[in-house]
Scaffold this motif. Structure first.
Motif, PDB file in Angstrom:
ATOM      1  N   GLY A   1      17.697  -5.460  45.803  1.00 34.60           N
ATOM      2  CA  GLY A   1      18.559  -6.142  46.750  1.00 34.60           C
ATOM      3  C   GLY A   1      17.895  -7.394  47.277  1.00 34.60           C
ATOM      4  N   PRO A   2      18.671  -8.351  47.740  1.00 37.46           N
ATOM      5  CA  PRO A   2      20.133  -8.315  47.728  1.00 37.46           C
ATOM      6  C   PRO A   2      20.769  -8.702  46.395  1.00 37.46           C
ATOM      7  N   VAL A   3      20.000  -9.132  45.396  1.00 36.54           N
ATOM      8  CA  VAL A   3      20.648  -9.740  44.233  1.00 36.54           C
ATOM      9  C   VAL A   3      21.654  -8.812  43.579  1.00 36.54           C
ATOM     10  N   ASP A   4      21.353  -7.526  43.457  1.00 39.08           N
ATOM     11  CA  ASP A   4      22.267  -6.634  42.745  1.00 39.08           C
ATOM     12  C   ASP A   4      23.477  -6.216  43.576  1.00 39.08           C
ATOM     13  N   GLN A   5      23.509  -6.647  44.843  1.00 39.06           N
ATOM     14  CA  GLN A   5      24.753  -6.491  45.599  1.00 39.06           C
ATOM     15  C   GLN A   5      25.848  -7.317  44.926  1.00 39.06           C
ATOM     16  N   HIS A   6      25.399  -8.354  44.218  1.00 39.95           N
ATOM     17  CA  HIS A   6      26.354  -9.268  43.592  1.00 39.95           C
ATOM     18  C   HIS A   6      26.636  -8.896  42.144  1.00 39.95           C
ATOM     19  N   SER A   7      26.185  -7.707  41.757  1.00 40.74           N
ATOM     20  CA  SER A   7      26.489  -7.302  40.386  1.00 40.74           C
ATOM     21  C   SER A   7      26.895  -5.834  40.295  1.00 40.74           C
TER      22      SER A   7
ATOM     23  N   THR B   1      16.994  -7.997  55.626  1.00 39.43           N
ATOM     24  CA  THR B   1      16.939  -6.713  56.325  1.00 39.43           C
ATOM     25  C   THR B   1      18.343  -6.297  56.781  1.00 39.43           C
ATOM     26  N   CYS B   2      19.119  -7.272  57.244  1.00 39.32           N
ATOM     27  CA  CYS B   2      20.501  -6.954  57.646  1.00 39.32           C
ATOM     28  C   CYS B   2      21.341  -6.561  56.431  1.00 39.32           C
ATOM     29  N   GLN B   3      21.074  -7.195  55.295  1.00 45.41           N
ATOM     30  CA  GLN B   3      21.846  -6.854  54.091  1.00 45.41           C
ATOM     31  C   GLN B   3      21.565  -5.410  53.656  1.00 45.41           C
ATOM     32  N   ALA B   4      20.280  -5.026  53.706  1.00 46.25           N
ATOM     33  CA  ALA B   4      19.928  -3.653  53.312  1.00 46.25           C
ATOM     34  C   ALA B   4      20.635  -2.656  54.227  1.00 46.25           C
ATOM     35  N   ARG B   5      20.678  -2.981  55.507  1.00 44.26           N
ATOM     36  CA  ARG B   5      21.322  -2.087  56.471  1.00 44.26           C
ATOM     37  C   ARG B   5      22.832  -2.019  56.221  1.00 44.26           C
ATOM     38  N   ALA B   6      23.417  -3.193  55.977  1.00 46.14           N
ATOM     39  CA  ALA B   6      24.873  -3.242  55.783  1.00 46.14           C
ATOM     40  C   ALA B   6      25.289  -2.464  54.529  1.00 46.14           C
ATOM     41  N   THR B   7      24.511  -2.602  53.467  1.00 43.18           N
ATOM     42  CA  THR B   7      24.859  -1.901  52.223  1.00 43.18           C
ATOM     43  C   THR B   7      24.838  -0.392  52.438  1.00 43.18           C
ATOM     44  N   GLN B   8      23.805   0.074  53.109  1.00 45.89           N
ATOM     45  CA  GLN B   8      23.704   1.523  53.334  1.00 45.89           C
ATOM     46  C   GLN B   8      24.810   2.008  54.272  1.00 45.89           C
ATOM     47  N   ASP B   9      25.097   1.225  55.314  1.00 48.28           N
ATOM     48  CA  ASP B   9      26.147   1.655  56.240  1.00 48.28           C
ATOM     49  C   ASP B   9      27.495   1.719  55.531  1.00 48.28           C
TER      50      ASP B   9
END
Ligand SMILES: O=P(O)(O)OC[C@H]1O[C@H](O)[C@H](O)[C@@H](O)[C@@H]1O
Length: 423
Positions: free
Chosen positions: A293-299, A350-358
């Motif tokens: 992450g975050p790159v694979d959030q986009h794939s 850090t916010c992206q990691a939190r958002a993905t998990q939430d």
């Protein structure tokens, strides 16, 4: 070391919600009993050896020899003979360089080899060939190619350009090293390749790159002590019990390891081999998925969130609030990006990691987060040991042998046969 959490609610409550508390408790009890027994009398050699440290002198001697004579180190090896070193070495790029630059061409590729030969200085290049069996075709082919490239160009004795890590028993690689008269270090007989990162296999490249072998091993040792004494509280044992419960009762067929740090990309590849080869047998197994992450959030994130509910996800996060470059507040505001104004790159990630998990939790998934406070030897060593023990405990729960890979051996034998038959 690292901490583990499952979000804002305790794991027990999450399991209660889905009616799995009882099944999990039973698996946790079985897993804990096994971990205790391992620690008492049958600790896998990969873990036991971490505490012994008896090979430290051999590791440092070869590493110093390489550092003294060369600027570039090419590590030839594949699978367990390369992935662990790559995962460990990934943190070196954030340190001032004190060792050699390490190259790890772990897949046999003509274009990559041509690129290496075009860019490396032969007189500054040392080649460390690693193979437990000493018979792996890819590694032997690379070795022959490197010799053909080095021999006509070097001004130094050829033997100094090569070193070897292989088992102390007859093999093509060993015979080759002995004939050259090069330095040969032992690959322990009782440790399989994918469990070998903390042995000579992973630690010689790490030491040559200037990282601390003791640091990796200390982190690992702390984890195995905890798994032996209070197994039911550790990530390794809870992780195995949980994954097995979800596989048995919720149709989980895949395990996702998603790391929010570029330096952990190689770690996810190492974990992929560990999990797949140790557990994928007898018609059983869960498929490892690797993501960064975050790159694979986009794939891949679309699938993780909205695809089948068949994955157990572990996130590794290095909290980095306030770290990295800061985003210019004025430019952000002028461009309608107020939410970014004055934040750092670390805040964003850090916010992206939190958002993905939430987002995943909001869909009812049980998500595990492992948090390390820095990319250092102790923490990475701890993660190595934790995931190795988790895999071994998981194998016990599944009733498979974690330490063989019979199907892969079949394909190796066929490769050698087809190569020999070529016109
Ligand atoms: O270290 P080697 O004997 O060269 O083996 C390298 C790799 O070969 C095979 O593909 C095995 O399945 C792996 O477990 C092993 O790590």
């Amino acid at each position: 070391m690292f901490t583990m959490d499952f979000g804002s609610r305790p794991l027990d409550d999450l399991l209660d919600d889905v009616g799995l508390k009882h099944a999990f408790d039973k698996n946790l009890e079985k897993a804990s009993a096994y971990a205790r027994a391992l620690a008492m009398d049958a600790l896998p050699p990969f873990a036991r050896r971490t505490g012994e440290d008896q090979d430290h002198a051999a590791i440092e001697a070869l590493a110093h020899e390489i550092q003294r004579g060369f600027k570039e180190l090419v590590v030839l090896g594949t699978g367990g003979s390369s992935l662990g070193a790559q995962a460990a070495l990934a943190i070196a790029r954030y340190r001032p360089s004190t060792g050699v630059t390490v190259h790890t061409p772990d897949s046999l590729c003509p274009f990559e080899m041509d690129r290496l030969f075009a860019t490396l200085d032969p007189n500054e290049t040392h080649v460390l060939s690693i193979s437990k069996s000493g018979t792996t075709a890819e590694t032997l082919a690379q070795l022959l190619a490197f010799r053909a490239w080095l021999e006509p160009q070097t001004k130094r004795p050829l033997k100094d350009h090569f070193s070897f890590i292989t088992e102390p028993k007859p093999s093509a690689l060993r015979a080759y090293g002995e004939a050259l008269g090069s330095h040969i270090v032992e690959h322990p007989l009782d440790v399989g390749g994918r469990f070998s990162v903390l042995t000579t296999v992973g630690m010689v490249p790490v030491a040559a790159a200037g990282l601390s072998v003791k640091g990796f091993r200390h982190g690992a040792h702390e984890i195995y002590k905890a798994v032996g004494s209070v197994p039911e509280t550790t990530a390794a044992v809870i992780g195995a019990a949980l994954t097995h419960t979800l596989a048995e009762h919720r149709g989980v067929t895949q395990v996702l390891l998603m790391a929010y740090a570029d330096a952990l990309r190689a770690f996810t590849r190492w974990h992929g081999q560990l999990w797949a080869e140790s557990l994928g047998k007898d018609g059983k197994g869960t498929t490892p998925i690797r993501a960064v992450g975050p790159v694979d959030q986009h794939s891949q994130l679309q699938l993780f969130l909205d695809g089948p509910d068949d994955k157990f996800s572990t996130f590794i996060v290095v909290p980095s609030y306030g770290k990295g470059p800061r985003l210019d507040p004025k430019a952000a505001k002028d461009n309608g990006l107020d939410y970014m104004a004055g934040r750092t790159i670390g805040d964003t990630v850090t916010c992206q990691a939190r958002a993905t998990q939430d987002a995943l939790r909001a869909r009812g998934r049980i998500i595990r987060q492992l948090t390390i406070n820095a990319l250092d030897e102790e923490n990475i060593g701890a993660l190595f040991m934790s995931f190795m023990l988790e895999t071994v405990v998981m194998a016990h729960l599944m009733g498979v042998d974690a330490f063989d890979q019979p199907a892969v051996e079949e394909s190796k034998i066929l490769t050698r046969k087809y190569l020999a038959e070529l016109e």
